[in-house]
Scaffold this active site. Sequence first.
Site, PDB file in Angstrom:
ATOM      1  N   ARG A  16       0.818  -1.208   0.000  1.00  0.00           N
ATOM      2  CA  ARG A  16       0.000   0.000   0.000  1.00  0.00           C
ATOM      3  C   ARG A  16       0.858   1.268   0.000  1.00  0.00           C
ATOM      4  O   ARG A  16       0.523   2.264   0.633  1.00  0.00           O
ATOM      5  CB  ARG A  16      -0.957   0.000   1.212  1.00  0.00           C
ATOM      6  CG  ARG A  16      -2.073  -1.019   1.063  1.00  0.00           C
ATOM      7  CD  ARG A  16      -3.031  -0.954   2.218  1.00  0.00           C
ATOM      8  NE  ARG A  16      -2.454  -1.494   3.433  1.00  0.00           N
ATOM      9  CZ  ARG A  16      -2.896  -1.259   4.667  1.00  0.00           C
ATOM     10  NH1 ARG A  16      -3.941  -0.472   4.831  1.00  0.00           N
ATOM     11  NH2 ARG A  16      -2.325  -1.814   5.701  1.00  0.00           N
ATOM     12  N   LYS A 112     -19.713   4.259  -8.842  1.00  0.00           N
ATOM     13  CA  LYS A 112     -19.099   2.959  -9.085  1.00  0.00           C
ATOM     14  C   LYS A 112     -18.772   2.739 -10.566  1.00  0.00           C
ATOM     15  O   LYS A 112     -19.535   3.091 -11.443  1.00  0.00           O
ATOM     16  CB  LYS A 112     -20.010   1.836  -8.584  1.00  0.00           C
ATOM     17  CG  LYS A 112     -19.886   1.650  -7.082  1.00  0.00           C
ATOM     18  CD  LYS A 112     -21.058   0.900  -6.546  1.00  0.00           C
ATOM     19  CE  LYS A 112     -21.102  -0.499  -7.063  1.00  0.00           C
ATOM     20  NZ  LYS A 112     -20.176  -1.408  -6.397  1.00  0.00           N
ATOM     21  N   ILE A 436     -29.433   3.586  12.997  1.00  0.00           N
ATOM     22  CA  ILE A 436     -29.180   2.558  11.984  1.00  0.00           C
ATOM     23  C   ILE A 436     -28.301   1.432  12.510  1.00  0.00           C
ATOM     24  O   ILE A 436     -28.185   0.374  11.908  1.00  0.00           O
ATOM     25  CB  ILE A 436     -28.596   3.196  10.701  1.00  0.00           C
ATOM     26  CG1 ILE A 436     -29.499   4.326  10.226  1.00  0.00           C
ATOM     27  CG2 ILE A 436     -28.423   2.202   9.586  1.00  0.00           C
ATOM     28  CD1 ILE A 436     -30.964   3.947  10.015  1.00  0.00           C
ATOM     29  N   SER A 438     -24.709   1.477  14.211  1.00  0.00           N
ATOM     30  CA  SER A 438     -23.422   1.731  14.853  1.00  0.00           C
ATOM     31  C   SER A 438     -23.443   3.073  15.567  1.00  0.00           C
ATOM     32  O   SER A 438     -24.115   4.017  15.134  1.00  0.00           O
ATOM     33  CB  SER A 438     -22.304   1.702  13.817  1.00  0.00           C
ATOM     34  OG  SER A 438     -22.570   2.608  12.783  1.00  0.00           O
ATOM     35  N   TRP A 566     -19.824  -7.653  -1.355  1.00  0.00           N
ATOM     36  CA  TRP A 566     -18.602  -7.058  -0.833  1.00  0.00           C
ATOM     37  C   TRP A 566     -17.523  -8.100  -0.536  1.00  0.00           C
ATOM     38  O   TRP A 566     -16.587  -7.856   0.218  1.00  0.00           O
ATOM     39  CB  TRP A 566     -18.931  -6.194   0.403  1.00  0.00           C
ATOM     40  CG  TRP A 566     -19.760  -4.990   0.027  1.00  0.00           C
ATOM     41  CD1 TRP A 566     -20.092  -4.595  -1.239  1.00  0.00           C
ATOM     42  CD2 TRP A 566     -20.377  -4.031   0.904  1.00  0.00           C
ATOM     43  NE1 TRP A 566     -20.870  -3.458  -1.201  1.00  0.00           N
ATOM     44  CE2 TRP A 566     -21.066  -3.098   0.098  1.00  0.00           C
ATOM     45  CE3 TRP A 566     -20.419  -3.866   2.295  1.00  0.00           C
ATOM     46  CZ2 TRP A 566     -21.771  -2.019   0.638  1.00  0.00           C
ATOM     47  CZ3 TRP A 566     -21.129  -2.787   2.831  1.00  0.00           C
ATOM     48  CH2 TRP A 566     -21.793  -1.881   2.010  1.00  0.00           C
ATOM     49  N   HIS A 646     -31.997  -1.922   6.115  1.00  0.00           N
ATOM     50  CA  HIS A 646     -31.460  -0.590   5.868  1.00  0.00           C
ATOM     51  C   HIS A 646     -30.701  -0.594   4.559  1.00  0.00           C
ATOM     52  O   HIS A 646     -29.979  -1.537   4.245  1.00  0.00           O
ATOM     53  CB  HIS A 646     -30.524  -0.162   7.008  1.00  0.00           C
ATOM     54  CG  HIS A 646     -29.676   1.018   6.654  1.00  0.00           C
ATOM     55  ND1 HIS A 646     -30.192   2.287   6.554  1.00  0.00           N
ATOM     56  CD2 HIS A 646     -28.363   1.129   6.330  1.00  0.00           C
ATOM     57  CE1 HIS A 646     -29.226   3.119   6.191  1.00  0.00           C
ATOM     58  NE2 HIS A 646     -28.106   2.431   6.041  1.00  0.00           N
ATOM     59  N   GLU A 670     -31.543   6.360   2.980  1.00  0.00           N
ATOM     60  CA  GLU A 670     -30.908   7.665   2.960  1.00  0.00           C
ATOM     61  C   GLU A 670     -31.742   8.595   2.102  1.00  0.00           C
ATOM     62  O   GLU A 670     -31.990   8.299   0.939  1.00  0.00           O
ATOM     63  CB  GLU A 670     -29.499   7.508   2.378  1.00  0.00           C
ATOM     64  CG  GLU A 670     -28.591   8.668   2.688  1.00  0.00           C
ATOM     65  CD  GLU A 670     -28.299   9.509   1.498  1.00  0.00           C
ATOM     66  OE1 GLU A 670     -27.236   9.364   0.919  1.00  0.00           O
ATOM     67  OE2 GLU A 670     -29.160  10.335   1.147  1.00  0.00           O
ATOM     68  N   HIS A 699     -23.051  11.856   7.100  1.00  0.00           N
ATOM     69  CA  HIS A 699     -21.751  11.867   6.422  1.00  0.00           C
ATOM     70  C   HIS A 699     -20.938  13.116   6.733  1.00  0.00           C
ATOM     71  O   HIS A 699     -19.797  13.235   6.311  1.00  0.00           O
ATOM     72  CB  HIS A 699     -21.949  11.711   4.912  1.00  0.00           C
ATOM     73  CG  HIS A 699     -22.673  10.439   4.567  1.00  0.00           C
ATOM     74  ND1 HIS A 699     -24.040  10.360   4.545  1.00  0.00           N
ATOM     75  CD2 HIS A 699     -22.226   9.191   4.309  1.00  0.00           C
ATOM     76  CE1 HIS A 699     -24.402   9.121   4.242  1.00  0.00           C
ATOM     77  NE2 HIS A 699     -23.320   8.388   4.100  1.00  0.00           N
TER      78      HIS A 699
END
Length: 764
Positions: A16, A112, A436, A438, A566, A646, A670, A699
């Site tokens: 990385r 994307k 939601i 967390s 994912w 969600h 959202e 966000h």
Amino acid sequence: MVLATNLGFPRIGAKRELKKALESFWKGETSKEDLLKTGTELRARHWQLQKAAGLSHIPCNDFSYYDHMLDMCTLLGVVPERYEWDGGMVSLETFFSMARGNAKVGAMEMTKWFDTNYHYIVPELEEGQAFKLSSTKIFDEFAEAKAQSIPARPVLVGPITFLKMAKKKTGQDFCRCTLVLGAVQVYIEVLKKLESMGAEWVQMDEPCLALDLEDRYRDAMKTAYKMIATAVPNLKIMLTTYFDGLRDNMDTALGLPVAGLHLDLRRAPAQLEEALKNFPADKILSVGVVDGRNIWRNDLRTSIETVKKAVAKLGSDRVFVAPSCAMLHSPIDLDNEKKLDAELKGWLAFAKQKLAEIAAITKAVNEGESAIKDILAASDAAAASRKASPRIHNNAVKTRTADIKPAMFERASPFSKRKGVQHAALKLPDFPTTTIGSFPQTTEIREARAANKSGTLSDADYEAAMKKEIELVVRYQEEADIDVLVHGEAERNDMVEYFGEQLSGFAFTQNGWVQSYGSRYVKPPIIFGDVSRPTPMTVKWSSFAQSLTKRPMKGMLTGPITILCWSFVRDDQPRETTAKQIGLAIRDEVADLEKAGITVIQIDEPAVREGLPLRRADWQAYLRWAVDSFRLSAACVKDTTQIHTHMCYAEFNDIIGSIGEMDADVISIETSRSQMELLEAFVTYKYPNEIGPGVYDIHSPRVPPTEEMDALLDKAVKVLNVDQIWVNPDCGLKTRGWKETKAALENMVECAKRARAKYARKAA
Ligand code: GLN
Ligand code: ZN
């Protein structure tokens, strides 16, 4: 002779390096020279790797300091006015302003790249857009490669894909195709210069040929490549297509005046026959037989057969061997994985290993299979062991998956009946409030997890620390008077990894990073075998949290489609089968949560929309099994148990019917950034179940005043029924700090209370 070629190599560095160089540069800790030096080193290292592997065409300009579409914007001089570009060569500063914003203006939009998890910067075009050669990057990198004796093939995103994937300046309406002439002028300038510098081949990526294309785009494609062929007749263009088959664009592609055409034969193996039927005599065929975007070892024997088919028809001088697409989406080097066992490693190949596969396939076709005898034997052995290994094949799971009955997708009663039962059981007020899932992932939480992983914090101490965190979150929510509580997800690193680590059939790499966007990389889990859930995954935490409060505590799970999308998914069975297996595993967890007394369970599915196939013709089939997999995971509960789901920002318009069919009792989405515009889909469709349209944007650290949330909720009340609406933020709070979280949630609860007073139901 068949040639071994590549379409693109990952740019981030096996350690990385690019991320580190970028982030320290952005923080002002290192100089621009330091950053450029890292870039130079990475390119040289990757070129040498490819040269050493024996490749004859090695991509250059596949490297980028941020994103290759943004590189195209600077190459073509497509810089939105707000970045105050002076019209000269676009500087690195302007480039990063476009990517990340600056003190004055925000970043450009990102979305994307086709159906990958890579995000590109969306070019912004205006009516009559001017194009002007404004970057020397491609020339510099070609010269750099040549100086290192690399047989370099410069890569460009082709004009039609560039235009098609761009967006129009807000408020303007025009056809992007009308810009093709202007854009192609600059392409021609670039190609001429590359030719004068000694380029023999240039690769032009046109993956838009794998999409449903309007005729005007097909016509623009013909115009563009005809202009190019006329202006630069001696430069060879390799036109690459990937991510799916060409289908109804095949004739267009075959008819273009280019020297070579690349086909993705991993995604669409059957298109080889079709292409060979009418393959023009003047073209070279590049066969994409090694998967550029997955991590499975190639079955060399099958690939060799495929290449031979092309050679039989075209002759060996007209065939190139290649990966299916650029390797941008693949991790770099399997040799750096020290924790994967030998058997599992034997089934995998990362970018470096894929280079060797391309070389081996090429050699076998040119010199006969005996030339790669040992390599082929190893490949055969790996393929055989993947077919038979009990680590991959779990008969109990296979039988259970095959035995799924339609009744397993169905809740006991329809929502109309469940609604009343749930309201009686949960006794929630109108406009119930929830979050939601967390809560802020503080430094202490992350440090505790890291310490536990490295062994300096015992499991018992880690568990105690997480429980303390949960208690804090529960107490806070009671104080704030939230109605349906969450435990805060402190114990989770990531919403997919957390479950993958506890499910059978998953493996994790140490260094399998792939670029998500800019300097953000992800390390997707590998689903290598039949999936099952050996023991409960979340019950302990949720029961503990529930024991602290009388209010309902939401159980929190990630849904099957999101886990699938994912991860790197096995390629030896249909994605549908893998999704159903995950659905069954989650179903087991749902059943156990219910048994443990959890009455509200949320199954997050933010990835449902992004799983859509590129072609509309394939949507229905996907949506059928995606919806069924979700229902499979949720439908086992009693009527009284309330299922939530969600989804983050998503255009629901074209798939709203399927969202409805998921039949969650409550869906949170959202909507605040679009000022509730996204709700429209739910309204037109008359979404029957309950909805929590996010009333504030998590966000940003900004705390919206209650009045702002009131206004958003008023909009929701105009179009939904009062007894249908939940009040919640847009998404999870894990990236936020406690201070703004508290302030915003307090305003949110206040907003719900005002709404209750304002819209008190007559019946009540
Ligand atoms: N439950 C998850 C959270 O709150 C949902 C995250 C997501 O939607 N991406 O973090
Ligand atoms: Zn979300």
